[in-house]
Design an enzyme around this catalytic site. Sequence first.
Site, PDB file in Angstrom:
ATOM      1  N   CYS A  29       0.832  -1.210   0.000  1.00  0.00           N
ATOM      2  CA  CYS A  29       0.000   0.000   0.000  1.00  0.00           C
ATOM      3  C   CYS A  29       0.869   1.263   0.000  1.00  0.00           C
ATOM      4  O   CYS A  29       1.550   1.549   0.985  1.00  0.00           O
ATOM      5  CB  CYS A  29      -0.918  -0.039   1.224  1.00  0.00           C
ATOM      6  SG  CYS A  29      -1.764   1.497   1.602  1.00  0.00           S
ATOM      7  N   CYS A  32       0.106   3.804   2.713  1.00  0.00           N
ATOM      8  CA  CYS A  32       0.545   3.251   4.008  1.00  0.00           C
ATOM      9  C   CYS A  32       2.035   3.521   4.225  1.00  0.00           C
ATOM     10  O   CYS A  32       2.464   3.808   5.348  1.00  0.00           O
ATOM     11  CB  CYS A  32       0.298   1.744   4.059  1.00  0.00           C
ATOM     12  SG  CYS A  32      -1.431   1.267   3.939  1.00  0.00           S
TER      13      CYS A  32
END
Length: 105
Positions: A29, A32
Amino acid sequence: MAMQITDASYDAIMAEGKPVIIDFWATWCGPCQMVGPIIDEIAEEYNGRIIVGKIDVDANQDIPLRFGVRNIPTILFFNKEGEVVKKLVGAQNKATLKEEAEKLL
């Protein structure tokens, strides 16, 4: 540095009776990866006052499922009683995270 929280360690961490911030993330991600270093900085700044941790949603699926985490990053803020008091979805800046952390104290 934020602690790594797993499905197995979650209950023990929550039983400590401190406010908790959990970042739900995954290695693949992109957003993230941007939030991760900020979470680590928050962990350093609030060390001893707030437990700050990360849960890898690929390796731990029970806790994300329990809280209905469908998008990552998702950051949950828990009060001392273990209740979710704030949920932020998507990349967040440090000022926003600090503002929510201060509300836990």
